[in-house]
Design an enzyme around this catalytic site. Structure first.
Site, short mmCIF file in Angstrom:
data_model
loop_
_atom_site.label_atom_id
_atom_site.label_comp_id
_atom_site.label_asym_id
_atom_site.label_seq_id
_atom_site.Cartn_x
_atom_site.Cartn_y
_atom_site.Cartn_z
N GLU A 142 0.86 -1.18 0.00
CA GLU A 142 0.00 0.00 0.00
C GLU A 142 0.90 1.24 0.00
O GLU A 142 1.86 1.28 0.76
CB GLU A 142 -0.90 0.03 1.24
CG GLU A 142 -1.91 1.15 1.18
CD GLU A 142 -2.86 1.20 2.38
OE1 GLU A 142 -3.63 2.16 2.46
OE2 GLU A 142 -2.83 0.30 3.21
N GLY A 277 3.17 2.09 10.72
CA GLY A 277 3.07 1.41 12.01
C GLY A 277 2.78 -0.07 11.80
O GLY A 277 3.34 -0.94 12.46
N ALA A 278 1.89 -0.36 10.84
CA ALA A 278 1.49 -1.74 10.55
C ALA A 278 0.73 -1.73 9.23
O ALA A 278 0.36 -0.67 8.73
CB ALA A 278 0.61 -2.29 11.68
N MET A 279 0.49 -2.93 8.69
CA MET A 279 -0.20 -3.04 7.40
C MET A 279 -1.10 -4.26 7.39
O MET A 279 -0.66 -5.37 7.69
CB MET A 279 0.85 -3.12 6.27
CG MET A 279 0.26 -3.33 4.89
SD MET A 279 -0.78 -1.94 4.38
CE MET A 279 -1.97 -2.78 3.36
N GLU A 280 -2.37 -4.05 6.97
CA GLU A 280 -3.44 -5.03 7.14
C GLU A 280 -3.52 -6.09 6.05
O GLU A 280 -4.61 -6.55 5.74
CB GLU A 280 -4.78 -4.29 7.21
CG GLU A 280 -5.23 -3.64 5.91
CD GLU A 280 -4.83 -2.19 5.69
OE1 GLU A 280 -5.45 -1.54 4.84
OE2 GLU A 280 -3.90 -1.72 6.37
N ASN A 281 -2.40 -6.52 5.46
CA ASN A 281 -2.47 -7.54 4.41
C ASN A 281 -3.37 -8.68 4.89
O ASN A 281 -3.20 -9.19 5.99
CB ASN A 281 -1.07 -8.09 4.13
CG ASN A 281 -0.03 -7.01 4.06
OD1 ASN A 281 -0.07 -6.15 3.21
ND2 ASN A 281 0.91 -7.03 5.00
N HIS A 313 -6.75 -2.13 15.22
CA HIS A 313 -6.92 -1.33 14.00
C HIS A 313 -6.72 -2.20 12.76
O HIS A 313 -7.56 -2.24 11.86
CB HIS A 313 -5.91 -0.18 14.01
CG HIS A 313 -5.93 0.69 12.78
ND1 HIS A 313 -6.59 1.89 12.74
CD2 HIS A 313 -5.39 0.52 11.55
CE1 HIS A 313 -6.45 2.43 11.54
NE2 HIS A 313 -5.72 1.61 10.79
N GLU A 314 -5.60 -2.92 12.73
CA GLU A 314 -5.29 -3.73 11.54
C GLU A 314 -6.32 -4.84 11.35
O GLU A 314 -6.69 -5.16 10.23
CB GLU A 314 -3.88 -4.32 11.64
CG GLU A 314 -2.76 -3.30 11.77
CD GLU A 314 -2.85 -2.17 10.76
OE1 GLU A 314 -3.20 -2.42 9.59
OE2 GLU A 314 -2.57 -1.01 11.14
N GLU A 336 -9.61 3.81 6.61
CA GLU A 336 -8.79 4.26 7.74
C GLU A 336 -9.63 4.86 8.87
O GLU A 336 -9.38 4.60 10.04
CB GLU A 336 -7.73 5.26 7.27
CG GLU A 336 -6.69 4.67 6.33
CD GLU A 336 -5.97 3.43 6.88
OE1 GLU A 336 -6.03 3.17 8.09
OE2 GLU A 336 -5.37 2.70 6.07
#
Length: 884
Positions: A142, A277-281, A313-314, A336
């Site tokens: 992303e 911070g993080a990524m929701e794959n 969140h993720e 988001e």
């Protein structure tokens, strides 16, 4: 917005043509961690919808060796000619003839780099327990970086299924979105081939891989989903907190959304180098180590609550973003804003010890307002032409404002109605794409109200309102006159005359926790009658601070509330909202520092951390102004702070007491750190003692007061203190301590030490690129630090651009802002703006990308200058009044 350079250079951005779309990808990659490269083959099943003799896909930083076409199953592949547009990252493939609507396959062979820019398929470095350098490979796709790993239709609208196969060395773990179907030896027997199950239909930015020496812990949800937390060797036990939380999270969301998580597994993996911070794959969620790992004895309460929020969140994105995806990046907030709101819903319901809705007000509401009060803000629904410039939109508008507006709407409609609307929206658009209007329609259907009319003002126009309120008594009724205007931090006029539909709630002194009345303000000015209010009783708007607006009270209304702020009879959410509004109104010139100090003085009995935080923020504005005035004024202002806070500091002490809630230690840290910054010697001595006992006797420093302790050592300890903090940073294996030591060392008042720190962090690369911005964070603590940071950024801008991958990197943009935003004069504002206009290391394209961040920083400098000029005399009088 700051504009300079050639305004005519804006090149015409193009999206992919809509005459073809992918339905399935077969991606096979063979990464080499020794050579930092990978070989790949990718087959895309494409549906051609209109006659064409060309197909277009995205590719970037890939060496395309061949492209071939299979027009019908069983046909021999035909090699095709291609052309490449470097600016658009579009590979155009010339077909052998005009093809009518049909299904075809394109087969690509290519080679790519495992880069060190934390985007695409990249390498991450760490040291093993013996100090040996190691690498793993991971992904960040992303928003537009899947094209770095394989040719694809890299826009969110093009959903397809994916088969992934990774060929890796035998001793390495290979992960992707789905579960492993098979693991077989490669043709030469030296490597293994790991094949994964087919993904659901999804956008390219959600594909993910990870390859490295990894270990894991696992658990199962009630619904049978296998949850794992993966780390580099030696850290898996620190994943236990997040693992337990993630299990609870999937089950809770399954129920709340009334849609079961559709994949058989979900991995959470801690990556040492990670830009966001993080990524929701989907099925393989990637995190910074600090955002996933918790060590019970070392992690601060604040950081532990952040881990809980980031995990929640993720995982909320698995529904908002993954299952239902925005059609285009203009509606980025659809994923988001909702993941941000749901993280608080989950943590609020499942981790009461964090009092998370209190922190929401400071971390989300106030932070969203701080950015949205600028003229250089942007609407929630922001027009995105070139998604390569998207990094700057991952900001406090897209996250914090969107989140706050969702909370306001949830309170206005009621949670059951809000939930019903969201369930409707998710079911209607699952495995598909949506726009904002689709959400409003679902919520309108659930509520029977025109949500579009109510909400479009909040998402389509920039800014938010401030309500000016005055009152008069009529028998037993209170008549309120409420006028709305756009809140602009510089106190100036709004050229657009913006208007909002504002949901207003009212509470009164006799029942401060209850909503006494509800109104909807639709006009510029309206009168409202609140019935059954005794004369002399206070009236407050925005009960529970649920609305995304500020309130400016008449002097009489504010004075009536002071006793109940002091006695804490007014609920904490309202105390915070009131003080935060006053602090914000300081900048506009409509509230003076003396008026703010009066409210702060009435809050000396305050026992809630977040309210103290709001007081502390206002007091830091006083100190910043005093520092700019003269050395003597600065000393006197520090004495005023000591006079106001000394009693609270003595009562709080430094040690945790039995039976306290988790917020008390954070409150202690805030008050004692403010006293130490004001030069209160007994407080400084106590912090020194805590640090020395830690080094000499091994007495642990409570995690919640550790950053404050490190800060005192850096500011007051000279070379010796600096060296001790540096040694601590070098020897710790825990990222939170690393970060806190850096933030503290950047506050040193000695230029030689700051030079040493920046050389260590930037030039010797001893600090990970993702964390280098923290070297700037504390520099604004001194005048010398301000000057140093700004000069260092200018002298090294070329290296920064290279290191972070260009002007569109959010890491570069954050360093840019930190380097200038603590100045406070018109001269500095012009110097900052002109530097970027004339900088030869920037292209006109870069300047276009940076227009908003530069504009926001120039505006922040001017706001500080304005605050100073408006309050020079006020501060002098305030100090005289207090015999200082």
């Amino acid at each position: 917005m700051a504009t300079c350079g050639n305004p005519n250079i804006a090149f015409k951005f193009e999206r992919l043509p809509t005459f073809a779309e992918p339905t399935h990808y077969d991606v096979r990659l063979s990464p080499c961690l020794n050579q930092f490269s990978f070989e790949g083959q990718s087959t895309i099943d494409i549906t051609i919808k209109e006659a064409t003799d060309v197909l277009k896909v995205h590719a970037q930083s890939l060496l395309i060796q061949s492209v071939s076409l299979v027009a019908n199953p069983g046909d021999a592949a035909k090699t095709l000619q291609t052309t490449y547009d470097d600016k658009l990252n579009i590979l155009s493939i010339q077909l052998p003839s005009i093809l009518q609507p049909q299904k075809v396959q394109l087969v690509f062979k290519f080679v790519g780099e495992l880069n060190d820019k934390m985007r695409g398929f990249y390498r991450s470095q760490y040291k093993d327990k013996n100090g040996a350098e190691k690498f793993l490979a991971s992904t960040q796709f992303e928003s537009t970086y899947a094209r770095y790993a394989f040719p694809c239709f890299d826009e969110p609208i093009y959903k397809a299924t994916f088969d992934v196969t990774l060929e890796v060395e035998n001793h390495l773990t290979a992960l992707s979105n789905m579960n492993v179907l098979s693991e077989t030896p490669s043709a030469d027997g030296k490597r293994k081939v790991v094949k994964f199950a087919t993904t659901p239909k999804m956008s390219s930015y959600l594909v993910a891989f990870a390859v490295g020496e990894l270990e894991y812990i696992s658990a199962q949800t009630k619904s049978g989903v296998e949850m794992r937390v993966y780390t580099v060797p030696g850290k898996k036990e620190q994943g236990q907190y997040s693992l337990d939380l993630s299990v609870k999270c999937i089950d809770w969301y399954n129920e709340w959304f009334d849609i079961a998580y559709p994949l058989p597994k979900c991995d959470l993996i801690a990556i040492p180098d990670f830009s966001m911070g993080a990524m929701e794959n989907w099925g393989l969620v990637t995190y910074r180590e600090i955002a996933l790992l918790v060590d019970p004895g070392v992690t601060s309460t604040r950081q532990k609550s952040r881990v809980a929020l980031v995990v929640a969140h993720e995982l909320a994105h698995l529904w908002f973003g993954n299952l239902v995806t925005m059609k285009w990046w203009t509606d980025l907030w659809l994923k988001e804003g909702f993941a941000s709101f749901m993280e608080y819903m989950f943590v609020g319901a499942n981790c009461p010890e964090f009092k998370i809705w209190l922190h929401f007000l400071n971390d989300e509401l106030a932070s969203g307002m701080a950015l949205d009060g600028l003229r250089n803000s942007h609407p929630i629904e922001v027009e995105i032409n070139n998604p390569n410039e998207l990094d700057e939109i991952y900001d406090s508008i897209t996250y914090a404002k969107s989140n706050s507006v969702n909370r306001m709407l949830c309170y206005y409609l009621s949670e059951p109605v809000f939930q019903k609307g969201l369930r409707l929206y998710l079911k209607r658009f699952q495995y598909s794409n949506a726009v904002t209007q689709d959400l409003w329609s679902a919520l309108s259907e659930a509520s029977g109200q025109n949500v579009n009319e109510l909400m479009s003002g909040w998402t389509q126009q920039m800014g938010f309102p401030v309500l000016s309120v005055s009152q008069r008594q009529d028998g037993n009724n209170r008549i309120l006159t409420v006028e709305q205007r756009r809140f602009i931090a510089d106190g100036g006029e709004d050229p657009k005359n913006s208007l909002w539909q504002v949901p207003i709630t009212v509470s009164v002194g006799s029942a401060p926790s209850d909503v006494k009345s509800r109104f909807l303000l639709k006009e510029k000015q309206q009168e409202f009658v609140v019935e059954g209010v005794a004369p002399g009783e206070w009236v407050k708007l925005n009960t529970g601070t649920t609305g995304f607006y500020r309130v400016e009270y008449s002097e009489e209304m504010l004075t009536a509330m002071l006793p109940d702020i002091s006695s804490r009879k007014m609920p904490v959410l309202d105390r915070f909202g009131l003080i935060n509004d006053l602090s914000a109104l300081l900048n506009t010139g409509r509230v003076s520092i003396a008026q703010f100090a009066k409210v702060a003085a009435s809050s000396t009995n305050e026992d809630e951390y977040v309210v103290w935080g709001a007081i502390d923020e206002g007091m830091s504005k006083l100190l910043s102004c005093a520092r700019e005035m003269s050395e003597d004024t600065h000393k006197s202002a520090k004495q005023l702070i000591i006079k106001m806070f000394e009693k609270s500091g003595a009562e709080l002490g430094f040690s945790e007491q039995p039976g306290e809630d988790t917020q008390k230690m954070m409150l202690r840290a805030t008050v004692q750190a403010r006293l130490a910054r004001a030069g209160h010697q007994p407080t400084i001595d106590k912090f020194n003692q805590l640090f020395n006992d830690f080094l000499e006797k091994g007495t642990p420093i409570h995690p919640d007061i550790r950053l404050a302790t490190f800060g005192v050592i850096a500011r007051c300890g000279g070379q010796d203190g600096f060296d001790k903090l540096m040694k601590l940073r070098e020897t710790t294996t825990f990222q939170e301590i690393e970060r806190q030591a850096m933030i503290a060392m950047s506050q040193t008042p000695e230029e030689a030490l700051l030079t040493q720190l920046f050389e260590y962090g930037f030039e010797k690369n001893k600090v990970r690129p993702q964390d280098q911005l923290y070297l700037f964070v504390g520099t604004g603590a001194t005048r010398m630090g301000q000057e140093f940071a700004w000069k260092y950024f200018r002298d090294h801008i070329k290296e920064f651009l290279g290191k972070y991958g260009g002007a569109n990197s959010s890491l570069f943009q954050r360093c840019l802002k930190f380097a200038g935003e603590s100045f406070a004069s018109e001269q500095r504002a012009l110097e900052f703006r002109d530097y970027f206009c004339n900088c030869t290391d920037l292209t006109d394209m870069d300047r276009q990308t940076l227009a908003r961040p530069i504009g926001q920083t120039v505006e922040a400098i001017r706001l500080s200058a304005r605050l100073l000029e408006a309050n020079r005399k006020v501060i002098e009088d305030l100090l005289k009044e207090n015999n200082l």
